[in-house]
Motif scaffolding. Sequence first.
Motif, short mmCIF file in Angstrom:
data_model
loop_
_atom_site.label_atom_id
_atom_site.label_comp_id
_atom_site.label_asym_id
_atom_site.label_seq_id
_atom_site.Cartn_x
_atom_site.Cartn_y
_atom_site.Cartn_z
N GLY A 10 85.39 19.95 -79.26
CA GLY A 10 86.36 21.00 -79.04
C GLY A 10 87.18 20.83 -77.77
O GLY A 10 88.20 21.49 -77.59
N GLU A 11 86.74 19.94 -76.87
CA GLU A 11 87.49 19.73 -75.63
C GLU A 11 88.62 18.72 -75.86
O GLU A 11 88.59 17.95 -76.81
N PHE A 12 89.60 18.75 -74.96
CA PHE A 12 90.79 17.92 -75.07
C PHE A 12 90.78 16.82 -74.03
O PHE A 12 90.18 16.97 -72.96
N LYS A 28 94.57 14.72 -77.40
CA LYS A 28 93.77 14.90 -78.61
C LYS A 28 92.54 15.72 -78.30
O LYS A 28 92.04 15.73 -77.17
N ARG A 29 92.02 16.38 -79.33
CA ARG A 29 90.79 17.17 -79.21
C ARG A 29 89.65 16.41 -79.87
O ARG A 29 89.82 15.83 -80.94
N GLU A 31 86.87 16.20 -82.20
CA GLU A 31 86.53 17.02 -83.35
C GLU A 31 85.39 16.46 -84.19
O GLU A 31 84.60 17.20 -84.75
N CYS A 44 90.88 15.62 -68.72
CA CYS A 44 90.11 16.34 -69.74
C CYS A 44 90.12 17.84 -69.44
O CYS A 44 90.13 18.25 -68.28
N GLU A 46 89.37 22.06 -71.46
CA GLU A 46 89.03 22.89 -72.61
C GLU A 46 89.92 24.12 -72.60
O GLU A 46 90.43 24.51 -71.55
N PRO A 52 92.39 27.01 -80.42
CA PRO A 52 92.48 25.57 -80.18
C PRO A 52 93.23 24.82 -81.29
O PRO A 52 93.85 23.79 -81.01
N VAL A 56 96.19 22.03 -80.81
CA VAL A 56 96.22 20.71 -81.46
C VAL A 56 97.59 20.49 -82.10
O VAL A 56 98.22 19.45 -81.93
#
Length: 155
Positions: A10-12, A28-29, A31, A44, A46, A52, A56
């Motif tokens: 879930g983090e980017f 990008k996340r 997933e 990085c 969240e 979210p 994206v």
Amino acid sequence: MSGYFLLHKGEFAYNKSTSTDSPWGAIKRLEKYDMGCVSTLYICFELLSGDPDFLVTYYETDRWYKAVQLIAAEGARNHGLLNIAPDDFFETQICIPKRIDEQRQIGAFFDRLDSLITLHQRKYCGVVSWMLGVALVRLGSESDGAFGEMKHVLR
């Protein structure tokens, strides 16, 4: 694991490397996996509030480029890698609807649209493949067709 950031699902992550497809890098996340690691060259983060899926979708557009252009400089030794400090990146303005339900609706719309485009691309590839097969069968069945001439050339 020095030299790497640990990402959780879930983090980017913002890859500051430029390319033809991503002139200002790519965001990008994570997933598919529960955890992953990226180089410390990435930025990085969240999302603490909001949808979210909308973010994206937003980062798949070029709407965020302008904010990054204002703070980016290409490093002398890092050709192709934008020199962006995390503090500067987090100060950029992004365009997000205030209401979370609106974010969800927009994210869901573009997700459905993306699925529809993928479906039509697959159908198109299937039709093209079928047409190519028919053409090859027809050419191969003609006595003086392209394959007949090719056999003479190859002898």
